[in-house]
Scaffold this motif. Structure first.
Motif, PDB file in Angstrom:
ATOM      1  N   ASN A  42      -2.741  -4.945   2.309  1.00 16.84           N
ATOM      2  CA  ASN A  42      -3.224  -5.797   1.292  1.00 16.84           C
ATOM      3  C   ASN A  42      -3.808  -7.021   1.815  1.00 16.84           C
ATOM      4  O   ASN A  42      -3.431  -8.083   1.373  1.00 16.84           O
ATOM      5  CB  ASN A  42      -2.239  -6.157   0.472  1.00 16.84           C
ATOM      6  N   GLY A  43      -4.494  -6.842   3.022  1.00 16.37           N
ATOM      7  CA  GLY A  43      -5.251  -7.948   3.635  1.00 16.37           C
ATOM      8  C   GLY A  43      -6.704  -7.801   3.627  1.00 16.37           C
ATOM      9  O   GLY A  43      -7.150  -6.925   2.917  1.00 16.37           O
ATOM     10  N   ASN A  44      -7.144  -8.863   4.121  1.00 11.23           N
ATOM     11  CA  ASN A  44      -8.996  -8.849   3.816  1.00 11.23           C
ATOM     12  C   ASN A  44      -9.459  -7.688   4.742  1.00 11.23           C
ATOM     13  O   ASN A  44     -10.529  -7.209   4.341  1.00 11.23           O
ATOM     14  CB  ASN A  44      -9.410 -10.322   4.520  1.00 11.23           C
ATOM     15  N   VAL A  45      -8.970  -7.140   5.830  1.00 10.78           N
ATOM     16  CA  VAL A  45      -9.360  -6.039   6.640  1.00 10.78           C
ATOM     17  C   VAL A  45      -9.169  -4.856   5.545  1.00 10.78           C
ATOM     18  O   VAL A  45     -10.345  -3.937   5.471  1.00 10.78           O
ATOM     19  CB  VAL A  45      -8.659  -5.861   8.063  1.00 10.78           C
ATOM     20  N   ASP A  90     -12.197  -5.148   3.198  1.00 14.27           N
ATOM     21  CA  ASP A  90     -13.458  -5.008   4.159  1.00 14.27           C
ATOM     22  C   ASP A  90     -13.771  -3.307   4.059  1.00 14.27           C
ATOM     23  O   ASP A  90     -14.704  -2.949   3.710  1.00 14.27           O
ATOM     24  CB  ASP A  90     -13.364  -5.433   5.568  1.00 14.27           C
ATOM     25  N   ARG A 102       2.532  -3.050  -0.421  1.00 14.14           N
ATOM     26  CA  ARG A 102       3.907  -2.769  -0.831  1.00 14.14           C
ATOM     27  C   ARG A 102       4.749  -3.834  -1.506  1.00 14.14           C
ATOM     28  O   ARG A 102       5.704  -3.587  -1.936  1.00 14.14           O
ATOM     29  CB  ARG A 102       4.627  -2.562   0.855  1.00 14.14           C
ATOM     30  N   ARG A 103       3.990  -4.944  -1.553  1.00 14.27           N
ATOM     31  CA  ARG A 103       4.725  -5.998  -2.455  1.00 14.27           C
ATOM     32  C   ARG A 103       3.804  -6.165  -3.744  1.00 14.27           C
ATOM     33  O   ARG A 103       2.796  -5.341  -3.808  1.00 14.27           O
ATOM     34  CB  ARG A 103       4.696  -7.280  -1.739  1.00 14.27           C
ATOM     35  N   GLU A 122     -12.799 -12.745  -1.541  1.00 14.48           N
ATOM     36  CA  GLU A 122     -12.926 -11.361  -0.929  1.00 14.48           C
ATOM     37  C   GLU A 122     -12.621 -10.472  -2.345  1.00 14.48           C
ATOM     38  O   GLU A 122     -13.371  -9.466  -2.432  1.00 14.48           O
ATOM     39  CB  GLU A 122     -12.317 -11.111   0.169  1.00 14.48           C
ATOM     40  N   ILE A 180      -2.664  -2.656   8.482  1.00 16.49           N
ATOM     41  CA  ILE A 180      -1.378  -3.394   8.326  1.00 16.49           C
ATOM     42  C   ILE A 180      -1.288  -4.442   9.553  1.00 16.49           C
ATOM     43  O   ILE A 180      -0.216  -4.740   9.798  1.00 16.49           O
ATOM     44  CB  ILE A 180      -0.230  -2.296   8.162  1.00 16.49           C
ATOM     45  N   SER A 204      -3.936 -14.401  12.430  1.00 14.31           N
ATOM     46  CA  SER A 204      -3.883 -14.760  11.074  1.00 14.31           C
ATOM     47  C   SER A 204      -5.046 -15.714  10.923  1.00 14.31           C
ATOM     48  O   SER A 204      -5.669 -16.094  11.894  1.00 14.31           O
ATOM     49  CB  SER A 204      -2.630 -15.608  10.972  1.00 14.31           C
ATOM     50  N   GLY A 205      -5.291 -16.047   9.802  1.00 18.77           N
ATOM     51  CA  GLY A 205      -6.583 -17.006   9.520  1.00 18.77           C
ATOM     52  C   GLY A 205      -7.906 -16.564   9.551  1.00 18.77           C
ATOM     53  O   GLY A 205      -8.112 -15.584   9.735  1.00 18.77           O
TER      54      GLY A 205
HETATM   55  P1  NAP Z   1      -3.072  -9.473   6.985  1.00 13.74           P
HETATM   56  O1  NAP Z   1      -3.878 -10.419   6.204  1.00 13.74           O
HETATM   57  O2  NAP Z   1      -1.795  -9.725   7.894  1.00 13.74           O
HETATM   58  O3  NAP Z   1      -2.719  -8.254   6.076  1.00 13.74           O
HETATM   59  C1  NAP Z   1      -1.758  -7.140   6.742  1.00 13.74           C
HETATM   60  C2  NAP Z   1      -1.153  -6.424   5.262  1.00 13.74           C
HETATM   61  O4  NAP Z   1      -0.531  -5.251   5.626  1.00 13.74           O
HETATM   62  C3  NAP Z   1      -0.268  -7.250   4.472  1.00 13.74           C
HETATM   63  O5  NAP Z   1      -0.486  -6.787   3.071  1.00 13.74           O
HETATM   64  C4  NAP Z   1       1.137  -6.632   4.842  1.00 13.74           C
HETATM   65  O6  NAP Z   1       1.867  -6.551   3.818  1.00 13.74           O
HETATM   66  C5  NAP Z   1       0.725  -5.304   5.185  1.00 13.74           C
HETATM   67  N1  NAP Z   1       1.762  -4.573   5.766  1.00 13.74           N
HETATM   68  C6  NAP Z   1       2.360  -4.787   7.113  1.00 13.74           C
HETATM   69  N2  NAP Z   1       3.043  -3.718   7.519  1.00 13.74           N
HETATM   70  C7  NAP Z   1       3.053  -2.944   6.565  1.00 13.74           C
HETATM   71  C8  NAP Z   1       3.686  -1.564   6.367  1.00 13.74           C
HETATM   72  N3  NAP Z   1       4.412  -1.248   7.328  1.00 13.74           N
HETATM   73  N4  NAP Z   1       3.462  -0.856   5.246  1.00 13.74           N
HETATM   74  C9  NAP Z   1       2.726  -1.507   4.328  1.00 13.74           C
HETATM   75  N5  NAP Z   1       1.986  -2.446   4.384  1.00 13.74           N
HETATM   76  C10 NAP Z   1       2.071  -2.961   5.413  1.00 13.74           C
HETATM   77  O7  NAP Z   1      -3.988  -8.502   8.147  1.00 13.74           O
HETATM   78  P2  NAP Z   1      -5.531  -8.077   8.047  1.00 13.74           P
HETATM   79  O8  NAP Z   1      -5.936  -7.772   6.994  1.00 13.74           O
HETATM   80  O9  NAP Z   1      -5.346  -7.197   9.441  1.00 13.74           O
HETATM   81  O10 NAP Z   1      -6.473  -9.474   8.602  1.00 13.74           O
HETATM   82  C11 NAP Z   1      -6.158 -10.254   9.763  1.00 13.74           C
HETATM   83  C12 NAP Z   1      -6.664 -11.665   9.639  1.00 13.74           C
HETATM   84  O11 NAP Z   1      -8.198 -11.560   9.619  1.00 13.74           O
HETATM   85  C13 NAP Z   1      -6.213 -12.227   8.400  1.00 13.74           C
HETATM   86  O12 NAP Z   1      -6.042 -13.549   8.358  1.00 13.74           O
HETATM   87  C14 NAP Z   1      -7.309 -11.883   7.387  1.00 13.74           C
HETATM   88  O13 NAP Z   1      -7.478 -13.031   6.494  1.00 13.74           O
HETATM   89  C15 NAP Z   1      -8.493 -12.093   8.220  1.00 13.74           C
HETATM   90  N6  NAP Z   1      -9.582 -11.623   7.919  1.00 13.74           N
HETATM   91  C16 NAP Z   1     -10.575 -12.278   7.270  1.00 13.74           C
HETATM   92  C17 NAP Z   1     -11.690 -11.661   6.714  1.00 13.74           C
HETATM   93  C18 NAP Z   1     -12.867 -12.482   5.978  1.00 13.74           C
HETATM   94  O14 NAP Z   1     -12.429 -13.802   5.868  1.00 13.74           O
HETATM   95  N7  NAP Z   1     -13.643 -11.926   5.068  1.00 13.74           N
HETATM   96  C19 NAP Z   1     -12.000 -10.356   6.747  1.00 13.74           C
HETATM   97  C20 NAP Z   1     -11.280  -9.504   7.763  1.00 13.74           C
HETATM   98  C21 NAP Z   1      -9.938 -10.048   8.173  1.00 13.74           C
HETATM   99  P3  NAP Z   1       3.075  -7.699   3.763  1.00 13.74           P
HETATM  100  O15 NAP Z   1       2.476  -8.863   3.469  1.00 13.74           O
HETATM  101  O16 NAP Z   1       3.913  -7.235   2.582  1.00 13.74           O
HETATM  102  O17 NAP Z   1       3.827  -7.621   5.189  1.00 13.74           O
END
Ligand code: NAP
Length: 470
Positions: free
Chosen positions: A162-165, A168, A206-207, A218, A332, A381-382
């Motif tokens: 549930n992140g921005n990736v 995307d 998951r949450r 986004e 994730i 992060s960020g």
């Molecule tokens: P993220 O923001 O850390 O999100 C990771 C997600 O994966 C969370 O929802 C997390 O849930 C979940 N997760 C982790 N382990 C898991 C598991 N074993 N089973 C199920 N779900 C699991 O990571 P991201 O999406 O890769 O992004 C990385 C960074 O890049 C972030 O800061 C993001 O904001 C940034 N980004 C920004 C943009 C934009 O500004 N447009 C675009 C892409 C990326 P929990 O919260 O429950 O741990």
């Protein structure tokens, strides 16, 4: 501890810093070093690719040109005196950490987080299940991923996380060819997405909605896509007593806005005849099912619990359902990769550091002349701008160490390193080589109404760089 024998940062003896990695953190660090007007600084930036900008080129979604426009600012830094770009140099293959220290007063690692997290569930290695990072690198034309193949012949894709990736990749799977062909998406991805049969993308969190890591802008963008319905089950969008209490005490503006938006989505009536992005909450995959390739996924409901530290965690229950799907992306999070010779914190998957000063895990002491910034310093992060503050913090410490005379003492001039690389047969490319690639790509895009058509294979990038330099 290496103490500088003489003052550095003068016109005769510039402070020489190697920055490894040319993404936002590397460029913000270089810019902050260049802003130290009381010192003469030479920044040599190394990257394993010929193309700079890191995730701005290879991570930011192709339909987000505004976010990519930060590279215009980096272009200005790159043109300033005292800055050199050395592309096509890979740490560990062409050059070692110890060698950099032999040529520079300081080495600053801004190499990002190249690995992906794994689910560690049965069936994860079945064909059809990929890391979102692979898919992102592929559609963005990263040369290491140009030959990846993604089977988009099924009708349902599942994105875990549930992140921005996650947002995307779900959006890119849902966009129409007409929406994609005006972007700088790699041609191979455009072709594959044109032929895609995927009509539904299910995103699993998951949450609950309050704990989703999406940024609201986004999430809002998903709801305004022309040809896609966003579906949220009203029961999953509701918060129970624990969720409401958490939102009130710890949630913050983003979580509140996300919950409101998700509840608004849950009240929408799907227009029908469109692609669907289904956002699910409190659901976790427990196994991927299939003989040779993914055919489905068992997902379990979770319950939320207070962790005691103000956080909310999910616990998997026995309630399960099976979801048919032929394509799975785990989104994730990313993990940093260790750099031989540089202390690594395996628990955090970052370089071992104290606010950007690389430190010895055994003693906690700073290692003179070694610094880090960006995701490899603080974890993935960020947003892009977060790296500015992060890089400034590191460079402030580096400049403090210059003033204290506590840096590395190099034995040789940086030019000697370039000569060594040449002797090793490494074709180091400069900023002009990237400008040639850039001009070529923009030129190819112009008649098609696209920002650029990316060169995606290493030999063609090298060729373009060579041609224009000769
Ligand atoms: P993220 O923001 O850390 O999100 C990771 C997600 O994966 C969370 O929802 C997390 O849930 C979940 N997760 C982790 N382990 C898991 C598991 N074993 N089973 C199920 N779900 C699991 O990571 P991201 O999406 O890769 O992004 C990385 C960074 O890049 C972030 O800061 C993001 O904001 C940034 N980004 C920004 C943009 C934009 O500004 N447009 C675009 C892409 C990326 P929990 O919260 O429950 O741990």
């Amino acid at each position: 501890m290496a103490v500088l024998k003489e003052a550095v940062g003068t016109t005769e003896k510039p402070l020489r810093v190697a920055v490894v990695g040319s993404g936002p953190a590397g460029f913000y660090a270089a810019a902050h070093l260049q802003a130290a007007t009381s010192l003469t600084v030479q920044v040599d930036m190394f990257d394993r690719l010929i193309t700079p900008w890191g995730l701005v080129r290879a991570g930011v979604a192709p339909d987000h040109p505004k976010i990519k426009s930060v590279s215009r600012m980096f272009e200005k830094f790159a043109k300033r005196p005292g800055f050199s770009f050395h592309g096509n140099v890979e740490l560990g293959r062409d050059i070692e950490h110890a060698e950099l220290l032999q040529h520079y007063h300081a080495v600053l690692y801004a190499v990002g987080a190249a690995n992906d997290r794994r689910l560690r569930i049965a069936g994860e290695d079945l064909s059809g299940c990929h890391a979102a990072t692979q898919f992102v690198s592929w559609y963005n034309g990263h040369p290491d991923f140009a030959d990846e193949r993604f089977d988009l012949s099924g009708t349902r894709a599942v994105v875990i996380g549930n992140g921005n990736v996650a947002i995307d990749v779900a959006r890119i799977l849902a966009l129409s060819p007409a929406e994609l062909e005006v972007t700088d998406i790699a041609d191979h991805a455009l072709e594959a997405l044109r032929a895609s049969n995927i009509s539904e993308v299910v995103v699993l969190g998951r949450r609950g909605p309050a704990q989703a890591a999406f940024t609201t802008a986004e999430l809002r963008e998903l709801g305004s896509l022309a040809d896609t319905d966003v579906i949220v089950d009203s029961a999953e969008a509701e918060l129970d007593d624990l969720g409401q209490a958490w939102l009130a005490d710890h949630g913050g503006d983003r979580a509140r806005a996300n919950v409101e938006l998700l509840q608004e989505y849950s009240r929408r009536t799907p227009r029908g005849g469109h692609k669907r992005i289904v956002l699910r909450f409190q659901t976790v995959p427990v196994a991927l099912i299939g003989e040779d390739r993914v055919e489905g996924m068992d997902i379990a409901r979770t319950v939320l619990q207070a962790a005691g530290d103000g956080n909310i965690v999910s616990r998997t229950t026995a309630a399960q359902e099976r979801l048919e799907c032929g394509f799975v992306l785990r989104s994730i999070g990313y993990l940093g990769k260790p750099i031989p010779g540089v202390p690594f914190d395996a628990d955090r998957a970052t370089i071992h550091n104290d606010h950007g000063r690389v430190s010895d895990p055994a003693t906690g002491q700073a290692i003179p002349g070694v610094y880090t910034a960006g995701w490899i310093k603080r974890g993935p992060s960020g947003v892009i701008g977060t790296n500015k503050k992060c890089a400034q913090e590191t460079v402030d410490l580096l400049l403090h160490d210059v003033a204290d005379g506590v840096l590395n003492t190099p034995l040789r001039e940086p030019q000697q390193l370039l000569e060594t690389l040449k002797e090793r047969g490494v074709h180091v490319t400069d900023y002009a080589a990237w400008e040639a690639v850039d001009a070529h790509e923009r030129g190819a895009g112009e008649p098609l109404g696209r920002p650029r058509v990316k060169l995606v294979r290493h030999p063609e990038l090298i060729e373009r760089a060579r041609n224009t330099r000769d």
